[in-house]
Structures are given as C-alpha cells and as structure tokens.
Design a protein around this motif. Structure first.
Motif, short mmCIF file in Angstrom:
data_model
loop_
_atom_site.label_atom_id
_atom_site.label_comp_id
_atom_site.label_asym_id
_atom_site.label_seq_id
_atom_site.Cartn_x
_atom_site.Cartn_y
_atom_site.Cartn_z
N GLU A 156 0.83 -1.46 0.16
CA GLU A 156 0.03 -0.08 -0.06
C GLU A 156 0.78 1.39 -0.12
O GLU A 156 0.39 2.39 0.09
CB GLU A 156 -0.95 0.05 1.06
N CYS A 157 2.21 1.02 0.07
CA CYS A 157 2.97 2.40 0.09
C CYS A 157 3.12 2.93 -1.21
O CYS A 157 2.85 2.60 -2.25
CB CYS A 157 4.29 1.86 0.87
N SER A 216 7.83 6.08 3.17
CA SER A 216 7.54 5.63 4.73
C SER A 216 6.67 4.49 4.34
O SER A 216 6.04 4.26 3.18
CB SER A 216 6.66 6.74 5.02
N CYS A 217 6.40 3.75 5.46
CA CYS A 217 5.68 2.69 5.46
C CYS A 217 4.14 2.95 5.76
O CYS A 217 3.96 3.74 6.51
CB CYS A 217 6.16 1.67 6.75
N LYS A 261 2.74 2.59 9.01
CA LYS A 261 3.00 3.20 10.26
C LYS A 261 2.56 4.67 10.32
O LYS A 261 2.29 5.48 9.24
CB LYS A 261 4.54 3.10 10.50
N ARG A 267 3.94 14.17 3.90
CA ARG A 267 2.92 13.13 3.98
C ARG A 267 2.33 13.06 5.34
O ARG A 267 3.01 12.77 6.23
CB ARG A 267 3.67 11.95 3.56
N THR A 268 0.88 13.32 5.36
CA THR A 268 0.50 13.63 6.66
C THR A 268 -0.65 12.37 6.90
O THR A 268 -0.93 12.29 8.37
CB THR A 268 -0.10 14.87 6.86
N GLU A 269 -0.98 11.61 6.03
CA GLU A 269 -1.66 10.56 6.31
C GLU A 269 -1.51 9.64 7.42
O GLU A 269 -0.38 9.19 7.37
CB GLU A 269 -2.15 10.03 4.80
N ARG A 299 -2.80 5.97 8.94
CA ARG A 299 -3.92 4.82 8.73
C ARG A 299 -4.13 3.98 10.31
O ARG A 299 -3.13 4.00 10.94
CB ARG A 299 -3.13 3.88 7.63
#
Lengths: 64, 465
Positions: free
Chosen positions: A23-24, A42-43, A46, A60-62, A64
């Motif tokens: 999904e990265c 980034s993973c 995480k 990237r601020t998302e 999960r």
C-alpha cells in the motif's frame, strides 16, 4: 555505550513479518523521476509523521 | 556487511543486513576501520593502528564495546538472504498517465524529446482512453486499496480538460470498487491559472512543479518554444499553488547538469523563495552532451552534497526549515524489506500509459523499441515482460548483491540501466555513485539532527529542574 550511539535500531529483517502489504507509495510518484530512491518512502502501516522533520512540517501527513 | 564512512564531519556505521545505524566518535571510527581491515586479527593487532592517536585505555574500552555490539547483534549481523516472495500475483497499483505528448517548453535535457517521446507525433490523451486506463488499473490492482496515478507529459496541463474528466471518473470508480486514487500532476507550471490551481489543490495528493533553481540556471535549460526563459512565467503560479495548499504534499523538482555543479545554490535559492519541499536530481543523458555529468565530476558533486547538507542542517535548526527529497531517510518507519527488494516497481507494480493507450514499464521507457507491454484499449498485457521486471529485484543484480546501499536504493532505476547498459539488471554506475553519496549524507544528517534534538531536550530538562 560511550563510543557507539544508536541512531537507528536494527530491525530490517523483522520488517518481513509485517511488511509486503503493497500500500506504500511508488517512489516515482513523488519527486523522483530520474533517480530511484526508495528508502525515504514511508511505510503506509506506520505513523507517517516521523519522516521529514520533527516540527510537524512534513510532506505526507496521512495516518492509517 | 558493515559500511563505515564519514559525511558532514560525522562518522557513521551502517549494519547493512539489519539496518542498524550508529554514530561513532573518532576512536570508534578508527577502531572499526582497523577491525574491517582484518576481522580475524588479535585484539593487539586491531588496536595497534590506534595507539599513535588515542589513549590505550580508551582504545581498549572501545574495542570492548565493539565486541559487545557484535555479540548482541547490532553489528556484523549475518548477510542472510531474505526468503521473500515479491508480488507473485501480477498486481499493478500505480500508473503514469501521459496526458499530453506535447509540451510548451523545449528543455534541452528532456528525455521525452519535447514531449513527443521520439514518436514523431504530438498527441493528447482522449478522456475515454484515460478512463479505460483507470478501469484497467482497477482490474489489475487485486486487493490493493491505494492506487496511484500521476498525470505526466510532455506537459499534462496542455490537456487539462481530459485530466478533469479522468479524475471525476476515478472518483466514481472509488465508490463502486472500494479503491482510493491518489492523483499526482507533474507540471512545468507554465499554463497554471487560478482555475487549475484550485482543481489541483482539491484533487491531487501531490503536485510536482519543475523548476531548476536560480533564474539563469533554469532559463538556460528550460526555454519556451520561442526560445525565451520560462522562470518568470512559472514562479508566481508555483508560489500561489504552494501557498494555497499550505506547503503540504508537493515538490518543486529540478534537474542539475554539468552546467551547474554548484547546484546547492539552486536548492537554497528555491528555499529562499519560500518553497519547503525540494527535489533536485542529476540529469540523465548520453555522455556526448556537453551538460552530461561525467564520472570525473563525482568528487565535485560529492563536495556539493556535503556543502548542501551542512547548510541544510543549519537552516532547519535556525527556523528556516525545508525538506530535500534526497536527504530524506526514514530510518525508523521506513519501507519493509519486501519494498526495498522491489524498488520503484516499474514494469511490475507500476506502468506508464501513452495517449494511444499503450502500456510501457514506466514513463522513461515510453517510445523505446521492444518495450511496449500492451494496451489498455485492447486488454493486451505482456505478462512475460512483467515477470522479467518483477524478477529484477535488487538481490538478483550481481553488482547490487555486494553493495552496502542495496536496501536503500533498491537496485536503482531500471530505465537508466536499460539505457546505458542495455540490461535492466545492470545498474548505471554514475547513478550508483551519486546515490551512495546522498545516502551517506542523509544518514549523517539524521544522526546529527537526532543528537541535536536529544541535546536540546536534555538542556530543557536541566533548566526545568
């Protein structure tokens, strides 16, 4: 340890256990159109606020 | 394997197999260097080269620490080959859609031949073809939720209406197929207007705007079709777009060449102009071009990365924070080993689609002979070629297997390997050297900033008590 300071813990082999979800981000989709760079991606599993700075300004601020 | 190096005055050891990274003081650096020369040597022989420079008791103490580090699995962990199956299902999850094989700039170094990709025809993507491309991606994506689509060119905003239609279609597909499209547009910024900026900031997860840095540097390589500079046309648009997306999720991306080996000044110029997310990459072109980077330039380029790195740390500390893409390194939440083996995923998880609907392994392969993989219009797809790319992971490349950087660059760019060596399994040497230098700088920066943060935290704690 006085002479060796740990900057990053060893953990690459363990990442095999939780990794591989796919999904990265693809590196070419960010800002890397001619020089493949992967380790700064980034993973997706995480908290991504760790990546680009410690003051909250990140690219990237998302979460999960 | 352990890689020991100095960058920006910081000594660092990387344990390649485990990903452990350690900041070293001078005595530990000298000791590890001596140890690496002959790991089987006696303690006395390992210590001998240090005794001219360091206190014997401290040298012995450091050796004792090194033995402890090794015993506890922090250094010299076995180089075991991971037993990993990499995307065996033929899934594709990322796509570069060429919205326009046409461009309003005539960049000297353009690998896409002014947007035409050596196809001798200017072409715009029909919205219907773009929609078929998204349909194809959804079908090929299996259970992947996040799908990435980059609108690329040429200059994609020359076909803005098609992009708008394709994005709207993608939003419908998200609802019916439980997917999330993460759209990106990579633009030269010339055509940007208020309407486009509003659209891009609403719909794009990422926007990449091409600016090379200082005006003279940019204009020399990125003229308009009528030969004038493009810097002045772009800057205000770019600043507005960035301001209106609150400095989030974008990159100002440039290219440096042999004409500006002082490219740190270009990065810093962009930072001075208020951009915080920067990526300046080395030009990739044939050696006969006057602006091509040469192997003999590597020491000079390395010094320039060091100079940039020192200023980078200084500015980030004194309140002028910015991010340089090639110094970003996520040592704590970084990609898993599976990702590190497969790299960018070109030809495997990632493909490019032309205005004609043709599929290529990535944007750089478009137009190259025998590299067409199929078409989103007639549903053909060369699974054999996909398997070939899938199998081309970092440990399958002879040169990479013995390289300390293998889990960080993941084998480099397949398109560059193919262009320079005729084989996607043989990495492009110049790219490897630059990547290694950037990684060393990135690890050193990480170590220095971590130390500074810890030291600042300790000072704050002391002042409170």
């Amino acid at each position: 340890m006085k002479h060796f300071q740990t900057v990053a813990q060893p953990g690459l082999q363990e990442s095999v256990q939780h990794g591989g979800c796919g999904e990265c981000q693809s590196s070419c989709q960010s800002a890397c159109k001619t020089s493949c760079t992967v380790a700064n991606q980034s993973c997706a599993q995480k908290d991504q606020e760790l990546i680009a700075g410690r003051d909250g300004k990140i690219n990237r601020t998302e979460k999960r | 394997m352990v890689h020991v190096f100095k960058a920006l005055g910081q000594a660092v050891a990387l344990d390649v197999g485990s990903g452990g990274v350690y900041a070293l003081d001078e005595i530990a650096y000298d000791l590890l260097t001596s140890y690496l020369n002959n790991p089987q040597a006696s303690d006395m022989d390992i210590l001998a080269p240090l005794l001219r420079k360091h206190d014997p008791a401290k040298a012995a103490e450091t050796l004792s620490e090194l033995r402890e580090m090794i015993a506890e699995g922090y250094l010299f962990t076995p180089d075991e080959e991971p037993d990993i199956q990499v995307n065996t299902q033929g899934i594709v999850k990322a796509m570069c859609i060429h919205a326009a094989h046409d461009c309003n700039l005539r960049c000297t170094y353009c690998f896409a031949d002014a947007g035409e990709y050596h196809m001798r025809d200017r072409a715009l993507l029909a919205p219907e073809t773009g929609k078929r491309a998204l349909d194809w991606l959804v079908r090929k994506s299996g259970n992947r939720y996040n799908l990435e689509v980059d609108f690329f060119g040429g200059e994609p905003l020359m076909n803005f209406e098609a992009i708008r239609e394709v994005v709207a279609y993608g939003r419908e597909l998200e609802k019916t197929h439980h997917k999330r499209f993460k759209f990106t547009t990579t633009t030269n910024g010339v055509n940007l207007n208020d309407e486009m900026i509003a659209f891009l900031n609403r719909e794009m997860d990422n926007v990449v705007i091409s600016i090379d840095g200082r005006e003279a540097v940019h204009d020399r390589m990125r003229p308009t079709a009528n030969g004038k500079g493009s810097y002045a046309l772009i800057m205000d648009h770019a600043k507005k777009l960035v301001r209106e997306r609150n400095q989030q999720q974008y990159y100002i991306r440039g290219t440096y060449t042999r004409f500006n080996l002082d490219f740190a000044n270009d990065v810093l110029h962009l930072a001075d102009e208020g951009f915080e997310q920067l990526s300046i990459e080395p030009v990739v072109t044939s050696a006969d071009k006057p602006y091509a980077l040469r192997m003999e330039d590597i020491p000079r380029i390395g010094e320039e990365y060091e100079r940039l790195g020192k200023e980078y740390i200084r500015r980030r500390k004194d309140g002028r924070w910015f991010n340089f893409f090639h110094f970003m390194l996520d040592l704590t939440g970084g990609p898993c080993l599976q990702k590190r083996l497969t790299g960018c995923g070109a030809g495997n998880e990632y493909v490019a689609v032309t205005p004609d609907g043709d599929i290529y392994p990535c944007h750089q392969f478009v137009g190259r002979e025998n590299m067409r993989m199929g078409s989103v219009l007639d549903e053909t797809f060369d699974l054999g070629m996909q398997t070939h790319f899938k199998s081309n992971h970092v440990l399958a490349k002879e040169k990479c297997r013995s390289c300390w950087a293998r889990f960080y660059c993941s084998g480099g760019c397949a398109a560059n390997a193919h262009a320079f060596n005729g084989d996607i399994g043989k990495p492009y040497e110049l790219e490897c050297s630059l990547e290694q230098k950037r990684l060393e700088c990135a690890m050193a920066i990480y170590a220095i900033e971590q130390r500074d943060t810890l030291s600042a935290d300790a000072s704050a704690d002391n002042s409170e008590t």
